[in-house]
Enzyme design. Structure first.
Site, PDB file in Angstrom:
ATOM      1  N   ARG A 124      -9.928  -3.360  12.292  1.00 51.83           N
ATOM      2  CA  ARG A 124     -10.297  -2.697  11.057  1.00 51.83           C
ATOM      3  C   ARG A 124     -10.612  -1.231  11.317  1.00 51.83           C
ATOM      4  O   ARG A 124     -11.245  -0.878  12.311  1.00 51.83           O
ATOM      5  CB  ARG A 124     -11.527  -3.368  10.421  1.00 51.83           C
ATOM      6  CG  ARG A 124     -11.183  -4.659   9.651  1.00 51.83           C
ATOM      7  CD  ARG A 124     -10.359  -4.346   8.403  1.00 51.83           C
ATOM      8  NE  ARG A 124      -9.879  -5.535   7.724  1.00 51.83           N
ATOM      9  CZ  ARG A 124      -8.686  -6.083   7.930  1.00 51.83           C
ATOM     10  NH1 ARG A 124      -7.865  -5.589   8.839  1.00 51.83           N
ATOM     11  NH2 ARG A 124      -8.301  -7.127   7.232  1.00 51.83           N
ATOM     12  N   GLU A 172      -7.232   4.766   4.501  1.00 52.11           N
ATOM     13  CA  GLU A 172      -5.876   4.241   4.406  1.00 52.11           C
ATOM     14  C   GLU A 172      -5.387   4.336   2.964  1.00 52.11           C
ATOM     15  O   GLU A 172      -6.133   4.001   2.044  1.00 52.11           O
ATOM     16  CB  GLU A 172      -5.831   2.781   4.870  1.00 52.11           C
ATOM     17  CG  GLU A 172      -6.085   2.614   6.348  1.00 52.11           C
ATOM     18  CD  GLU A 172      -5.879   1.184   6.848  1.00 52.11           C
ATOM     19  OE1 GLU A 172      -5.349   0.352   6.072  1.00 52.11           O
ATOM     20  OE2 GLU A 172      -6.233   0.895   7.994  1.00 52.11           O
ATOM     21  N   HIS A 225      -0.993   0.155   9.590  1.00 51.43           N
ATOM     22  CA  HIS A 225      -1.585  -1.150   9.281  1.00 51.43           C
ATOM     23  C   HIS A 225      -0.496  -2.218   9.161  1.00 51.43           C
ATOM     24  O   HIS A 225      -0.404  -2.944   8.162  1.00 51.43           O
ATOM     25  CB  HIS A 225      -2.405  -1.085   7.991  1.00 51.43           C
ATOM     26  CG  HIS A 225      -3.483  -2.127   7.935  1.00 51.43           C
ATOM     27  ND1 HIS A 225      -4.721  -1.902   7.379  1.00 51.43           N
ATOM     28  CD2 HIS A 225      -3.508  -3.417   8.371  1.00 51.43           C
ATOM     29  CE1 HIS A 225      -5.460  -3.009   7.465  1.00 51.43           C
ATOM     30  NE2 HIS A 225      -4.738  -3.939   8.058  1.00 51.43           N
ATOM     31  N   ASP A 246      -3.747   0.891  14.629  1.00 49.32           N
ATOM     32  CA  ASP A 246      -2.977   0.384  13.499  1.00 49.32           C
ATOM     33  C   ASP A 246      -3.794   0.446  12.210  1.00 49.32           C
ATOM     34  O   ASP A 246      -3.261   0.239  11.135  1.00 49.32           O
ATOM     35  CB  ASP A 246      -2.554  -1.064  13.766  1.00 49.32           C
ATOM     36  CG  ASP A 246      -1.654  -1.621  12.681  1.00 49.32           C
ATOM     37  OD1 ASP A 246      -0.602  -1.004  12.410  1.00 49.32           O
ATOM     38  OD2 ASP A 246      -2.016  -2.659  12.077  1.00 49.32           O
TER      39      ASP A 246
END
Length: 310
Positions: A232, A261, A282, A256
């Site tokens: 996360r 985001e 992600h 990632d």
């Protein structure tokens, strides 16, 4: 009026299964059209989302008939669980369906970062032929550290052990007597940071884990270690990580997930000019195969729900 609303991308075959059972609205860009999403929830019983749709109290209030939220993935930090509980709304994560995809992402990232050679395509294409600079390291014989030792971390452990790594982990929520620890070194956070040649994060984002990898933690990591975060955003202090990479205290990192985001230009600027970092949008848990598994798992839950209410 639709009984099922899907606000982000889902496997088309699973969507067809749902559409054949009940009126279904599938618009994967609804996540970026908040007002349209709110309007679409009028009369809906089930909302299906990924990680970008903010399922907050305001959205739940708009969907007064909502009975369930299906999550195409496992992280639930974009869903207000307390608000769902207060309204009697079930939340269905796709537990286990993308574990393999994330584990393979972690393994691949560790391989790439330890070896180093895969990040130099532009230099090779330019004719620099930087062989001496690209002499990297092997996984075999090194220590894989896992912060959190749940299902995905255990998949990682199985795969890196097959590649010759030893594995240590820190998870204060997993009792020492749990058989999952067999063959795994159970260590403190301090020991994990100091001993890991590669550190992979497998914790949810909570007040306790926010910036658990901060400037202080990065200074306590083994010199030359590599870091992978496919858990996360917010677990890692991104500015501190960028500084550690620029100063050469870490050999590399793969991210990632991010605090913001989608990653925007302002936040992405943290990583400008850093050559030993891998940034992906992600996507660690999303492969063609895992998308099918995740989508069908949630579709099955929705279909079971609809059958109960015929």
């Amino acid at each position: 009026m639709s009984r099922v609303v899907i606000s982000e991308f889902m496997d088309e075959t699973a969507v067809e299964r749902l559409s054949g059972a009940a009126p279904t609205l599938y618009q994967p860009d609804l996540v970026d059209r908040r007002e349209d999403l709110i309007a679409a929830l009028d009369g809906a019983e089930v909302l299906v989302v990924r990680n970008r749709t903010r399922v907050d109290a305001a959205l739940l209030d708009a969907g007064k008939g909502l009975q369930a939220v299906g999550r195409l993935g496992v992280g639930l930090d974009n869903i207000d669980l307390d608000a769902c509980k207060a309204r009697g709304i079930q939340v269905w994560p796709a537990t286990g369906a993308n574990d393999l995809a994330v584990a393979e992402y972690v393994l691949t990232s560790v391989l790439m970062l330890l070896r180093g050679a895969y990040l130099a395509s532009a230099s090779v294409a330019a004719g620099d032929w930087p062989r001496q600079q690209l002499i990297g390291r092997e996984m075999s014989g090194r220590v894989m550290g896992l912060l959190g030792y749940g299902a995905i971390a255990r998949q990682v452990a199985t795969r890196v052990k097959a590649m010759g790594m030893s594995v240590i982990a820190h998870d204060p929520h997993l009792p020492q007597s749990d058989p999952a620890w067999n063959g795994i070194g159970r260590v403190s956070l301090e020991e994990l940071l100091a001993q890991s040649d590669a550190l992979s994060l497998h914790v949810p984002l909570t007040p306790q884990t926010r910036h658990i990898i901060d400037a202080n933690a990065l200074t306590r990591m083994k010199p030359g270690a590599v870091l992978v975060n496919a858990a996360r955003g917010g677990v890692v202090d991104e500015a501190a990580l960028a500084a550690a990479l620029r100063e050469g205290r870490l050999a590399g990192a793969a991210l990632d997930v991010f605090e913001v985001e989608p990653l925007d230009g302002a936040h992405g600027a943290n990583f400008a000019g850093i050559s030993n970092i891998i940034l992906t949008p992600h996507i660690a848990g999303v492969t063609e195969e895992s998308n099918i598994r995740v989508s069908n798992l949630i579709a099955d839950k929705v279909l079971d729900h609809l059958k109960e209410r015929v």
